[in-house]
Design an enzyme around this catalytic site. Structure first.
Site, PDB file in Angstrom:
ATOM      1  N   TRP A 148       0.862  -1.167   0.000  1.00 37.89           N
ATOM      2  CA  TRP A 148       0.000   0.000   0.000  1.00 37.89           C
ATOM      3  C   TRP A 148       0.904   1.223   0.000  1.00 37.89           C
ATOM      4  O   TRP A 148       1.687   1.426   0.934  1.00 37.89           O
ATOM      5  CB  TRP A 148      -0.886   0.038   1.240  1.00 37.89           C
ATOM      6  CG  TRP A 148      -1.945  -1.006   1.290  1.00 37.89           C
ATOM      7  CD1 TRP A 148      -3.230  -0.896   0.868  1.00 37.89           C
ATOM      8  CD2 TRP A 148      -1.827  -2.329   1.834  1.00 37.89           C
ATOM      9  NE1 TRP A 148      -3.917  -2.068   1.096  1.00 37.89           N
ATOM     10  CE2 TRP A 148      -3.074  -2.955   1.693  1.00 37.89           C
ATOM     11  CE3 TRP A 148      -0.780  -3.042   2.433  1.00 37.89           C
ATOM     12  CZ2 TRP A 148      -3.312  -4.252   2.118  1.00 37.89           C
ATOM     13  CZ3 TRP A 148      -1.013  -4.317   2.852  1.00 37.89           C
ATOM     14  CH2 TRP A 148      -2.270  -4.924   2.698  1.00 37.89           C
ATOM     15  N   TYR A 149       0.809   2.051  -1.044  1.00 33.79           N
ATOM     16  CA  TYR A 149       1.604   3.276  -1.150  1.00 33.79           C
ATOM     17  C   TYR A 149       0.761   4.459  -0.686  1.00 33.79           C
ATOM     18  O   TYR A 149      -0.390   4.615  -1.110  1.00 33.79           O
ATOM     19  CB  TYR A 149       2.063   3.498  -2.591  1.00 33.79           C
ATOM     20  CG  TYR A 149       3.118   2.525  -3.014  1.00 33.79           C
ATOM     21  CD1 TYR A 149       4.464   2.825  -2.848  1.00 33.79           C
ATOM     22  CD2 TYR A 149       2.777   1.297  -3.570  1.00 33.79           C
ATOM     23  CE1 TYR A 149       5.442   1.917  -3.228  1.00 33.79           C
ATOM     24  CE2 TYR A 149       3.753   0.394  -3.951  1.00 33.79           C
ATOM     25  CZ  TYR A 149       5.075   0.711  -3.776  1.00 33.79           C
ATOM     26  OH  TYR A 149       6.046  -0.188  -4.149  1.00 33.79           O
ATOM     27  N   PHE A 150       1.354   5.293   0.156  1.00 34.81           N
ATOM     28  CA  PHE A 150       0.657   6.442   0.721  1.00 34.81           C
ATOM     29  C   PHE A 150       1.342   7.736   0.312  1.00 34.81           C
ATOM     30  O   PHE A 150       2.557   7.788   0.114  1.00 34.81           O
ATOM     31  CB  PHE A 150       0.637   6.348   2.260  1.00 34.81           C
ATOM     32  CG  PHE A 150      -0.324   5.316   2.773  1.00 34.81           C
ATOM     33  CD1 PHE A 150      -1.608   5.671   3.164  1.00 34.81           C
ATOM     34  CD2 PHE A 150       0.042   3.990   2.857  1.00 34.81           C
ATOM     35  CE1 PHE A 150      -2.500   4.724   3.624  1.00 34.81           C
ATOM     36  CE2 PHE A 150      -0.841   3.029   3.324  1.00 34.81           C
ATOM     37  CZ  PHE A 150      -2.112   3.395   3.716  1.00 34.81           C
ATOM     38  N   VAL A 174      -2.565   5.749  -2.354  1.00 32.18           N
ATOM     39  CA  VAL A 174      -2.617   6.193  -3.746  1.00 32.18           C
ATOM     40  C   VAL A 174      -2.418   5.041  -4.727  1.00 32.18           C
ATOM     41  O   VAL A 174      -2.676   5.194  -5.920  1.00 32.18           O
ATOM     42  CB  VAL A 174      -1.587   7.316  -4.016  1.00 32.18           C
ATOM     43  CG1 VAL A 174      -1.946   8.567  -3.214  1.00 32.18           C
ATOM     44  CG2 VAL A 174      -0.168   6.861  -3.707  1.00 32.18           C
ATOM     45  N   LEU A 175      -1.961   3.903  -4.216  1.00 30.11           N
ATOM     46  CA  LEU A 175      -1.734   2.764  -5.097  1.00 30.11           C
ATOM     47  C   LEU A 175      -1.573   1.494  -4.263  1.00 30.11           C
ATOM     48  O   LEU A 175      -0.969   1.521  -3.190  1.00 30.11           O
ATOM     49  CB  LEU A 175      -0.454   2.974  -5.922  1.00 30.11           C
ATOM     50  CG  LEU A 175      -0.083   1.885  -6.922  1.00 30.11           C
ATOM     51  CD1 LEU A 175      -1.093   1.808  -8.058  1.00 30.11           C
ATOM     52  CD2 LEU A 175       1.313   2.139  -7.485  1.00 30.11           C
TER      53      LEU A 175
END
Length: 195
Positions: free
Chosen positions: A71-73, A133-134
């Site tokens: 999980w990209y933040f 974001v992704l």
């Protein structure tokens, strides 16, 4: 991965030690130690042929067919991306490893730390107004060949990849190790696919 394991990979300093499965601790300490990680990434046209050549070298196995969920933040203004930084929470199964990973702003810089609760870490980031974001899911196997670690990855929509990486504290070796690198991260490749 600017991959999931780059410079300052701090797994050797994890506390408490039981966060890393006991059978993996010696390999992690031996292979993910250094201030910088240089990585070569290759798309694989023929995974089976690559595996045949790799297995002929009798690599040491760390993990096989581990499922990783990243999980990209980033902030609502995408301030981390603007500064060439990346913040990722990773869960790995069946190994049970959970990581908080920060990359950048230099291309070979990455710090990672083991965490006990990925859901709590993601909640804390949302409390700080960061948003996911992704998400990236991949199947990864990790092998060791001498001082190098090699990952064999499959990502939905992107296909098969191999990454060959080495950790070092000697910054003078970086230009030598950086030859023929794939400079795009899985995050960038995935985002390009979604455009």
């Amino acid at each position: 991965m600017n991959n999931p394991m780059q410079a300052d990979f701090a797994l050797k300093e994890l506390a408490p030690k039981e966060l890393v499965p006991k059978e993996l601790a010696p390999q992690i300490n031996a292979h993910f130690n250094g201030k910088f990680e240089v990585e070569l990434k290759y798309r694989l046209a023929d995974r089976e042929a690559f595996w045949a050549r790799l297995s002929a070298k009798s690599p040491e196995v760390m993990l096989e067919d581990n499922l990783e969920h990243d999980w990209y933040f980033d902030s609502p203004s995408a301030s981390l991306a603007a500064e060439h930084k990346s913040l990722c929470i990773r869960e790995m199964q069946p190994s049970g490893i959970r990581l908080w990973i920060v990359k950048g702003p230099e291309k070979d810089r990455c710090e990672a730390v083991n965490i006990t609760d990925a859901d709590k870490a993601k909640s804390m980031l949302r409390t700080l107004d960061y948003q996911c974001v992704l998400e990236i899911k991949k199947r990864r196997s990790v092998y060791f060949l001498g001082e190098f670690h090699l990952t064999l990855d499959w990502l939905e929509g992107l296909g098969d990849f191999a990454e060959l990486a080495i950790m070092t504290n000697d910054e003078a070796k970086l230009p030598i190790y950086e030859a023929q690198r794939e400079f795009l991260s899985y995050k960038q490749l995935q985002q390009a696919l979604q455009q």
